[in-house]
Design a protein around this motif. Structure first.
Motif, PDB file in Angstrom:
ATOM      1  N   ALA A 199       0.930  -1.050  -0.038  1.00  0.00           N
ATOM      2  CA  ALA A 199      -0.158   0.014   0.203  1.00  0.00           C
ATOM      3  C   ALA A 199       0.815   1.319   0.107  1.00  0.00           C
ATOM      4  N   THR A 200       2.145   1.375   0.609  1.00  0.00           N
ATOM      5  CA  THR A 200       3.016   2.385   0.719  1.00  0.00           C
ATOM      6  C   THR A 200       4.356   1.979   0.562  1.00  0.00           C
ATOM      7  N   ALA A 201       5.090   2.605  -0.693  1.00  0.00           N
ATOM      8  CA  ALA A 201       6.495   2.192  -0.840  1.00  0.00           C
ATOM      9  C   ALA A 201       7.449   2.717  -0.074  1.00  0.00           C
ATOM     10  N   ALA A 202       7.335   3.868   0.487  1.00  0.00           N
ATOM     11  CA  ALA A 202       8.132   4.518   1.494  1.00  0.00           C
ATOM     12  C   ALA A 202       7.643   5.162   2.582  1.00  0.00           C
ATOM     13  N   PRO A 203       8.247   5.747   3.680  1.00  0.00           N
ATOM     14  CA  PRO A 203       7.375   6.381   4.576  1.00  0.00           C
ATOM     15  C   PRO A 203       7.706   7.851   4.004  1.00  0.00           C
ATOM     16  N   THR A 204       6.493   8.710   4.357  1.00  0.00           N
ATOM     17  CA  THR A 204       6.703  10.018   3.972  1.00  0.00           C
ATOM     18  C   THR A 204       6.896  10.953   5.094  1.00  0.00           C
ATOM     19  N   LEU A 205       7.722  12.071   4.990  1.00  0.00           N
ATOM     20  CA  LEU A 205       7.780  13.068   6.054  1.00  0.00           C
ATOM     21  C   LEU A 205       6.651  14.036   5.954  1.00  0.00           C
ATOM     22  N   ALA A 206       5.520  13.708   6.834  1.00  0.00           N
ATOM     23  CA  ALA A 206       4.414  14.533   6.762  1.00  0.00           C
ATOM     24  C   ALA A 206       4.835  15.810   7.444  1.00  0.00           C
ATOM     25  N   ALA A 207       6.017  16.043   8.536  1.00  0.00           N
ATOM     26  CA  ALA A 207       6.308  17.211   9.301  1.00  0.00           C
ATOM     27  C   ALA A 207       6.800  18.358   8.202  1.00  0.00           C
ATOM     28  N   THR A 208       8.020  17.479   7.666  1.00  0.00           N
ATOM     29  CA  THR A 208       8.703  18.673   6.710  1.00  0.00           C
ATOM     30  C   THR A 208       8.157  18.712   5.251  1.00  0.00           C
ATOM     31  N   GLY A 209       7.428  17.885   4.868  1.00  0.00           N
ATOM     32  CA  GLY A 209       6.919  17.918   3.563  1.00  0.00           C
ATOM     33  C   GLY A 209       7.928  17.368   2.595  1.00  0.00           C
ATOM     34  N   SER A 210       9.037  16.575   3.070  1.00  0.00           N
ATOM     35  CA  SER A 210      10.086  16.095   2.054  1.00  0.00           C
ATOM     36  C   SER A 210       9.598  15.083   1.364  1.00  0.00           C
ATOM     37  N   ASP A 211      10.026  14.736   0.343  1.00  0.00           N
ATOM     38  CA  ASP A 211       9.825  13.366  -0.283  1.00  0.00           C
ATOM     39  C   ASP A 211      10.980  12.521  -0.616  1.00  0.00           C
ATOM     40  N   ASP A 212      10.912  11.212  -1.161  1.00  0.00           N
ATOM     41  CA  ASP A 212      12.185  10.514  -1.225  1.00  0.00           C
ATOM     42  C   ASP A 212      13.418  11.169  -1.865  1.00  0.00           C
ATOM     43  N   GLY A 213      13.066  11.845  -3.009  1.00  0.00           N
ATOM     44  CA  GLY A 213      14.592  12.513  -3.664  1.00  0.00           C
ATOM     45  C   GLY A 213      15.209  13.436  -2.631  1.00  0.00           C
ATOM     46  N   LEU A 214      14.633  14.341  -1.837  1.00  0.00           N
ATOM     47  CA  LEU A 214      15.165  15.093  -0.942  1.00  0.00           C
ATOM     48  C   LEU A 214      15.881  14.282   0.190  1.00  0.00           C
ATOM     49  N   LEU A 215      15.493  13.208   0.595  1.00  0.00           N
ATOM     50  CA  LEU A 215      16.229  12.424   1.591  1.00  0.00           C
ATOM     51  C   LEU A 215      17.334  11.626   0.850  1.00  0.00           C
ATOM     52  N   THR A 216      17.087  11.382  -0.352  1.00  0.00           N
ATOM     53  CA  THR A 216      18.364  10.750  -0.787  1.00  0.00           C
ATOM     54  C   THR A 216      19.696  11.852  -1.214  1.00  0.00           C
ATOM     55  N   ALA A 217      19.292  12.915  -1.631  1.00  0.00           N
ATOM     56  CA  ALA A 217      20.296  13.814  -1.584  1.00  0.00           C
ATOM     57  C   ALA A 217      20.986  14.404  -0.332  1.00  0.00           C
ATOM     58  N   ALA A 218      20.065  14.836   0.737  1.00  0.00           N
ATOM     59  CA  ALA A 218      20.559  14.903   2.037  1.00  0.00           C
ATOM     60  C   ALA A 218      21.692  13.702   2.516  1.00  0.00           C
ATOM     61  N   GLY A 219      21.344  12.445   1.994  1.00  0.00           N
ATOM     62  CA  GLY A 219      22.216  11.522   2.736  1.00  0.00           C
ATOM     63  C   GLY A 219      23.508  11.375   1.961  1.00  0.00           C
ATOM     64  N   VAL A 220      23.534  11.536   0.816  1.00  0.00           N
ATOM     65  CA  VAL A 220      24.598  11.592  -0.146  1.00  0.00           C
ATOM     66  C   VAL A 220      25.548  12.763   0.401  1.00  0.00           C
ATOM     67  N   ALA A 221      24.983  14.154   0.682  1.00  0.00           N
ATOM     68  CA  ALA A 221      25.652  15.150   1.055  1.00  0.00           C
ATOM     69  C   ALA A 221      26.189  14.732   2.762  1.00  0.00           C
ATOM     70  N   ALA A 222      25.519  14.210   3.305  1.00  0.00           N
ATOM     71  CA  ALA A 222      26.150  13.988   4.661  1.00  0.00           C
ATOM     72  C   ALA A 222      27.220  13.035   4.447  1.00  0.00           C
ATOM     73  N   ALA A 223      26.907  11.987   3.932  1.00  0.00           N
ATOM     74  CA  ALA A 223      28.213  10.905   3.631  1.00  0.00           C
ATOM     75  C   ALA A 223      29.433  11.893   2.944  1.00  0.00           C
ATOM     76  N   ALA A 224      29.195  12.656   2.041  1.00  0.00           N
ATOM     77  CA  ALA A 224      30.388  13.437   1.548  1.00  0.00           C
ATOM     78  C   ALA A 224      31.297  14.205   2.558  1.00  0.00           C
ATOM     79  N   LEU A 225      30.405  15.002   3.613  1.00  0.00           N
ATOM     80  CA  LEU A 225      30.615  15.769   4.565  1.00  0.00           C
ATOM     81  C   LEU A 225      31.582  14.864   5.598  1.00  0.00           C
ATOM     82  N   ILE A 226      31.108  13.484   5.705  1.00  0.00           N
ATOM     83  CA  ILE A 226      31.857  12.789   6.770  1.00  0.00           C
ATOM     84  C   ILE A 226      33.133  12.293   6.219  1.00  0.00           C
ATOM     85  N   ALA A 227      32.872  11.975   4.784  1.00  0.00           N
ATOM     86  CA  ALA A 227      34.354  11.371   4.310  1.00  0.00           C
ATOM     87  C   ALA A 227      35.237  12.455   4.238  1.00  0.00           C
TER      88      ALA A 227
END
Length: 275
Positions: free
Chosen positions: A235-263
């Motif tokens: 019924a649902t492919a991925a949880p949605t961020l109801a509080a921030t209004g973010s979707d799956d694309g934004l979460l992916t980009a944020a994850g990549v940026a965070a990984a780059a910063l850590i590296a």
């Protein structure tokens, strides 16, 4: 003495003649009238036509009779009407006869007309009606009252008129077992039981009980093949961020940026340690 006898002889002779004449005249004075054969007429149509013919022209259970002319005073005339069932429609073919009924009357100068009625005893098929001048019932009860049987008739030549005729009786059906009455077929809508109580003629047979339907889910047909779990779409492919209004694309980009910063941070730290 002889003188007295001679004188009395004429007197005795006269007395004897008187007594003899009286004795001879007495039977003649008390003898009944000579009635002879009754001068009789009859009617089978209620008195419209009268006849003395020997053959009745029609079957009639009510026959009127009367004395014709001037009947002798003091004479009585007996007249009877008998009804019989026969085996044929003529006197010659009448065969064995059966007594059905009888009526009689006595006619005289004072009672010169009467009606003989046997309407309740008429033959149903072949039969005979006999009108005869005697007050006896010939019903076959004894040898003095035999039934008519061709060529002998018991009326001693006193037959006035007769009728023979009728039709043959219907043959009696032979005995046979009676077929049972057919059972009435019930109508399509019974009157004694409601239609909803009728038992269905066919019912689907399943190997397992049907699952209880989930509210809001589509109901599968009994004959349809159940779906496998692999083909079921979540019924649902991925949880949605109801509080921030973010979707799956934004979460992916944020994850990549965070990984780059850590590296980058890690690299800088190792570089600092070498110096």
């Amino acid at each position: 003495m002889h003188t007295h006898l001679r004188r009395g002889l004429p007197v005795l002779t006269a007395l004897g003649l008187t007594v003899g004449a009286t004795a001879l005249a007495a039977p003649a004075a008390h003898a009944g009238p000579d009635c002879g054969r009754a001068p009789l007429q009859y009617s089978v149509d209620g008195g419209a036509h009268w006849t003395a013919g020997a053959t009745m022209l029609a079957e009639s259970g009510s026959v009127q009779v009367r004395l014709a002319g001037e009947p002798t005073a003091g004479c009585d005339y007996h007249v009877s009407l008998g009804s019989y069932a026969t085996q044929g429609g003529t006197w010659a073919t009448s065969g064995q006869q059966t007594f059905l009924g009888w009526a009689t009357t006595t006619l005289s100068r004072e009672h010169y007309r009467d009606t003989l009625d046997v309407t309740g005893h008429l033959p149903r098929c072949y039969g005979e009606l006999a009108l005869y001048a005697v007050g006896e019932k010939y019903d076959g009860s004894d040898s003095d009252h035999p039934l008519p049987h061709y060529p002998d008739e018991p009326f001693s030549g006193l037959m006035i008129a007769s009728w023979n005729g009728g039709t043959a009786c219907a043959p009696t059906p032979t005995a046979s077992p009676t077929a049972p009455a057919p059972t009435p077929t019930p109508t399509s809508t019974p009157t004694s039981t409601p239609t909803s109580a009728a038992t269905p003629t066919t019912a689907p047979v399943t190997s397992a009980p049907s699952p209880t339907p989930v509210p809001g889910a589509p109901t599968a047909s009994p004959r349809a093949t159940p779906r496998t779990p692999a083909a079921t779409t979540p019924a649902t492919a991925a949880p949605t961020l109801a509080a921030t209004g973010s979707d799956d694309g934004l979460l992916t980009a944020a994850g990549v940026a965070a990984a780059a910063l850590i590296a980058a941070g890690g690299a800088a730290l190792r570089l600092g340690r070498r110096r």
